[in-house]
Scaffold this active site. Structure first.
Site, PDB file in Angstrom:
ATOM      1  CE  LYS A 126      -4.382   1.106   0.177  1.00 30.58           C
ATOM      2  NZ  LYS A 126      -5.504   0.345  -0.386  1.00 30.58           N
TER       3      LYS A 126
ATOM      4  CG  ASP B  16      -7.250   3.496  -0.771  1.00 28.86           C
ATOM      5  OD1 ASP B  16      -8.021   2.491  -0.814  1.00 28.86           O
ATOM      6  OD2 ASP B  16      -7.243   4.164   0.237  1.00 28.86           O
TER       7      ASP B  16
HETATM    8  P1  NDP Z   1     -12.760   7.914  -3.161  1.00 28.45           P
HETATM    9  O1  NDP Z   1     -11.607   8.911  -2.700  1.00 28.45           O
HETATM   10  O2  NDP Z   1     -13.342   7.429  -4.274  1.00 28.45           O
HETATM   11  O3  NDP Z   1     -13.914   8.226  -1.920  1.00 28.45           O
HETATM   12  C1  NDP Z   1     -13.857   8.446  -0.555  1.00 28.45           C
HETATM   13  C2  NDP Z   1     -15.161   8.783  -0.078  1.00 28.45           C
HETATM   14  O4  NDP Z   1     -15.145   8.618   1.499  1.00 28.45           O
HETATM   15  C3  NDP Z   1     -15.368  10.175  -0.283  1.00 28.45           C
HETATM   16  O5  NDP Z   1     -16.946  10.477  -0.351  1.00 28.45           O
HETATM   17  C4  NDP Z   1     -14.840  10.938   0.851  1.00 28.45           C
HETATM   18  O6  NDP Z   1     -15.357  12.204   1.246  1.00 28.45           O
HETATM   19  C5  NDP Z   1     -15.079   9.775   1.977  1.00 28.45           C
HETATM   20  N1  NDP Z   1     -14.114  10.109   3.065  1.00 28.45           N
HETATM   21  C6  NDP Z   1     -12.810  10.148   2.839  1.00 28.45           C
HETATM   22  N2  NDP Z   1     -12.056  10.229   3.973  1.00 28.45           N
HETATM   23  C7  NDP Z   1     -13.180  10.501   4.921  1.00 28.45           C
HETATM   24  C8  NDP Z   1     -12.919  10.626   6.451  1.00 28.45           C
HETATM   25  N3  NDP Z   1     -11.822  10.691   7.063  1.00 28.45           N
HETATM   26  N4  NDP Z   1     -14.185  11.009   7.167  1.00 28.45           N
HETATM   27  C9  NDP Z   1     -15.414  10.683   6.263  1.00 28.45           C
HETATM   28  N5  NDP Z   1     -15.486  10.488   5.024  1.00 28.45           N
HETATM   29  C10 NDP Z   1     -14.238  10.455   4.301  1.00 28.45           C
HETATM   30  O7  NDP Z   1     -12.121   6.605  -2.388  1.00 28.45           O
HETATM   31  P2  NDP Z   1     -12.859   5.205  -2.462  1.00 28.45           P
HETATM   32  O8  NDP Z   1     -14.300   5.156  -2.916  1.00 28.45           O
HETATM   33  O9  NDP Z   1     -11.800   4.470  -3.700  1.00 28.45           O
HETATM   34  O10 NDP Z   1     -12.286   4.279  -1.407  1.00 28.45           O
HETATM   35  C11 NDP Z   1     -13.382   4.203  -0.272  1.00 28.45           C
HETATM   36  C12 NDP Z   1     -12.962   3.242   0.916  1.00 28.45           C
HETATM   37  O11 NDP Z   1     -12.778   1.927   0.070  1.00 28.45           O
HETATM   38  C13 NDP Z   1     -11.488   3.397   1.381  1.00 28.45           C
HETATM   39  O12 NDP Z   1     -11.559   2.793   2.869  1.00 28.45           O
HETATM   40  C14 NDP Z   1     -10.785   2.460   0.618  1.00 28.45           C
HETATM   41  O13 NDP Z   1      -9.530   1.916   1.162  1.00 28.45           O
HETATM   42  C15 NDP Z   1     -11.705   1.426   0.321  1.00 28.45           C
HETATM   43  N6  NDP Z   1     -11.291   0.436  -0.848  1.00 28.45           N
HETATM   44  C16 NDP Z   1     -11.204   1.109  -2.214  1.00 28.45           C
HETATM   45  C17 NDP Z   1     -10.792   0.324  -3.184  1.00 28.45           C
HETATM   46  C18 NDP Z   1     -11.007   0.742  -4.508  1.00 28.45           C
HETATM   47  O14 NDP Z   1     -10.798  -0.113  -5.333  1.00 28.45           O
HETATM   48  N7  NDP Z   1     -11.056   2.085  -4.746  1.00 28.45           N
HETATM   49  C19 NDP Z   1     -10.711  -1.198  -3.005  1.00 28.45           C
HETATM   50  C20 NDP Z   1     -10.631  -1.443  -1.624  1.00 28.45           C
HETATM   51  C21 NDP Z   1     -10.902  -0.841  -0.711  1.00 28.45           C
HETATM   52  P3  NDP Z   1     -14.596  13.689   0.783  1.00 28.45           P
HETATM   53  O15 NDP Z   1     -14.803  13.647  -0.794  1.00 28.45           O
HETATM   54  O16 NDP Z   1     -15.240  14.499   1.277  1.00 28.45           O
HETATM   55  O17 NDP Z   1     -13.328  13.298   1.082  1.00 28.45           O
END
Ligand code: NDP
Length: 459
Positions: free
Chosen positions: A139, A179
């Protein structure tokens, strides 16, 4: 160490091996609370299994798995649109390569630090093992915040980041993906810079655009997979998504495609969130409204509050969606976004199933609440493994210089999620029939990596 960690560690402390191992880990990795939390959760599941299989204990497999093979930390200087020099910190944690090249996403978010990336890399080792594909775990990322930055600024940052990272990765060594904060735009800039530096067009990153080596279904994979996994869990109760009220957190990549798949399977998603608050739409977020969210988040890069204004939904600033009554909850934002009180509210409101799209979104004492109440609970390392699975399929297509159809990739994804579910049942089913998916995922993920490490000698 957080107070919840202290409380939930008392049971692990029943075993002197577990106690000594965790105390040692905490003193060797001070202040890295998320890393302690992730390792502790795995250790609790594995203690009995390791006691029953002394070959793992004697070879100190768990101790070795909790120590990264290599960590690279580097300076990322870049110039913003005003001509000011900015400096961020870049990381790549290469955790374990026993079963394949390091594989795992890059996160660009101001909260990124070494402890968070080590927790994510550690989880990734087990997750990748569960997928049945030959991928080790890693990561990386940076404390850079792409929000409110122009495309030019994001590009200059990505180019500087890759200038150093390119020395450490490669299609047979380490293959990063996206991510939080790293989507198609960032992968494009990173890939372009790698190609320029190395003069090689190669599958060094996944999540690439369709036209230049990306796989169909990769953007959808984590969200779809999370829902497929939930569906498998529901099937064990002869149930389905039909007519279910579903709460989803986040509004990024994973949340968007989770919502799309729930709609397809006949459920109704009523919430989405971002780091500023959540929206509640009791009428459901249908395909047209989801299109608005995708435009809002992926192109305009706006706030979820705008959804409430556009569709007359309720908006709750600085809150999380778990107080909303639901049958199924799908956390898809970030780590530790459901605490014990919220877990209890979910159960009291009749929630029967939680499938984690995000990594470690539930605190340890929230997980205890789920397990005590014996609901269907799919931990992230199993439930969100669809993303890295399709990344693995993207690597295969790149090696073959072929691209598979949407149906082919989706079929593989569905089968992989079914296989992961079956592995969890195999290792997690208790005598009374209850399936503890936490134990199932941890033991199932561990065995393959542990066997490979034993076979490869002291690595
Ligand atoms: P994105 O950046 O596309 O979206 C993240 C979302 O989560 C946004 O809505 C963001 O809001 C919100 N967010 C981020 N940090 C915080 C926080 N500290 N408190 C509240 N809301 C938060 O990321 P992904 O959708 O790719 O990832 C989301 C989750 O899924 C993560 O945990 C990631 O590790 C996990 N994941 C992702 C994978 C992938 O293929 N993308 C694979 C496996 C797991 P804002 O826009 O306000 O920041």
């Amino acid at each position: 160490m957080t107070s919840t960690m202290t409380n939930s560690m008392t049971s692990a402390h029943k075993s002197s091996f577990g106690e000594e191992f965790m105390n040692n880990l905490i003193s060797r990795n001070p202040g890295e609370v998320e890393f302690h939390q992730a390792v502790h959760e795995v250790t609790e599941s594995l203690l009995d299994f390791i006691e029953d299989n002394p070959k793992y204990k004697n070879a100190k497999i768990l101790e070795r798995m909790a120590e990264a093979e290599r960590i690279i930390i580097f300076r990322v200087p870049w110039v913003d649109d005003k001509g000011e020099v900015r400096v961020n910190r870049g990381y790549r944690v290469e955790m374990n390569s026993a079963i394949g090249p390091y594989k795992g996403g890059l996160r660009f978010h101001p909260t990124v630090n070494l402890g968070i990336l080590k927790f994510l890399a550690f989880e990734q080792v087990f997750k990748n093992s569960l997928t049945t594909l030959p991928m080790g775990g890693g990561k990386g990322g940076s404390d850079f915040d792409p929000k409110q930055k122009t495309d030019g600024e994001v590009m200059r940052f990505c180019q500087s980041f890759m200038t150093e990272l390119s020395k450490h990765i490669g299609p047979n060594t380490d293959v990063p993906a996206g991510d939080i904060g790293v989507g198609g735009r960032e992968i494009g800039f990173l890939f372009g810079q790698y190609k320029r530096l190395r003069n090689e067009f190669t599958g060094v990153l996944t999540g690439k655009g369709r036209e230049w080596g990306g796989s169909l279904i990769r953007p959808e994979a984590t969200g779809y997979g999370t829902v497929y996994f939930a569906d498998e869990m529901l099937k064990t109760k002869k149930d389905s998504f039909k007519g279910k009220i579903v709460t989803v957190s986040g509004s990024g990549n994973v949340a968007q495609f989770t919502t799309e798949k729930v709609n397809e399977l006949g459920g109704k998603v009523v919430t989405l969130s971002d780091s500023s608050g959540f929206i509640y739409d009791s009428n459901g977020i249908d395909a047209d409204k989801l299109k608005f969210v995708m435009r809002l988040k992926n192109i305009k890069r706006g706030r979820i509050e705008e959804y409430a204004k556009k569709f007359g939904a309720e908006y709750y600033p600085n809150e999380r969606p778990w107080k909303i009554k639901c049958d199924v909850a799908l956390p898809c934002a970030t780590q530790n976004e459901i605490n014990k009180e919220e877990a209890q509210i979910l159960i009291n409101n009749g929630c029967i199933c939680i499938s984690e799209g995000a990594n470690m979104p539930s605190t340890p004492d929230a997980v205890e609440v789920y397990l005590e109440n014996k609901i269907l609970y799919g931990p992230g390392k199993a439930a969100n493994a669809g993303g890295v699975s399709v990344s693995g399929l993207e690597m295969s297509q790149n090696s073959l210089r072929m691209s598979w159809t949407r149906e082919e990739v989706d079929g593989h994804l569905k089968r992989i999620m079914e296989d992961i579910h079956a592995t969890c049942v195999k290792y997690g089913k208790k005598q009374d029939g209850f399936i503890n998916y936490v134990d199932g995922a941890n033991i199932g993920g561990f065995v393959k990596v542990a066997e490979a490490m034993l076979a490869q000698g002291l690595v």
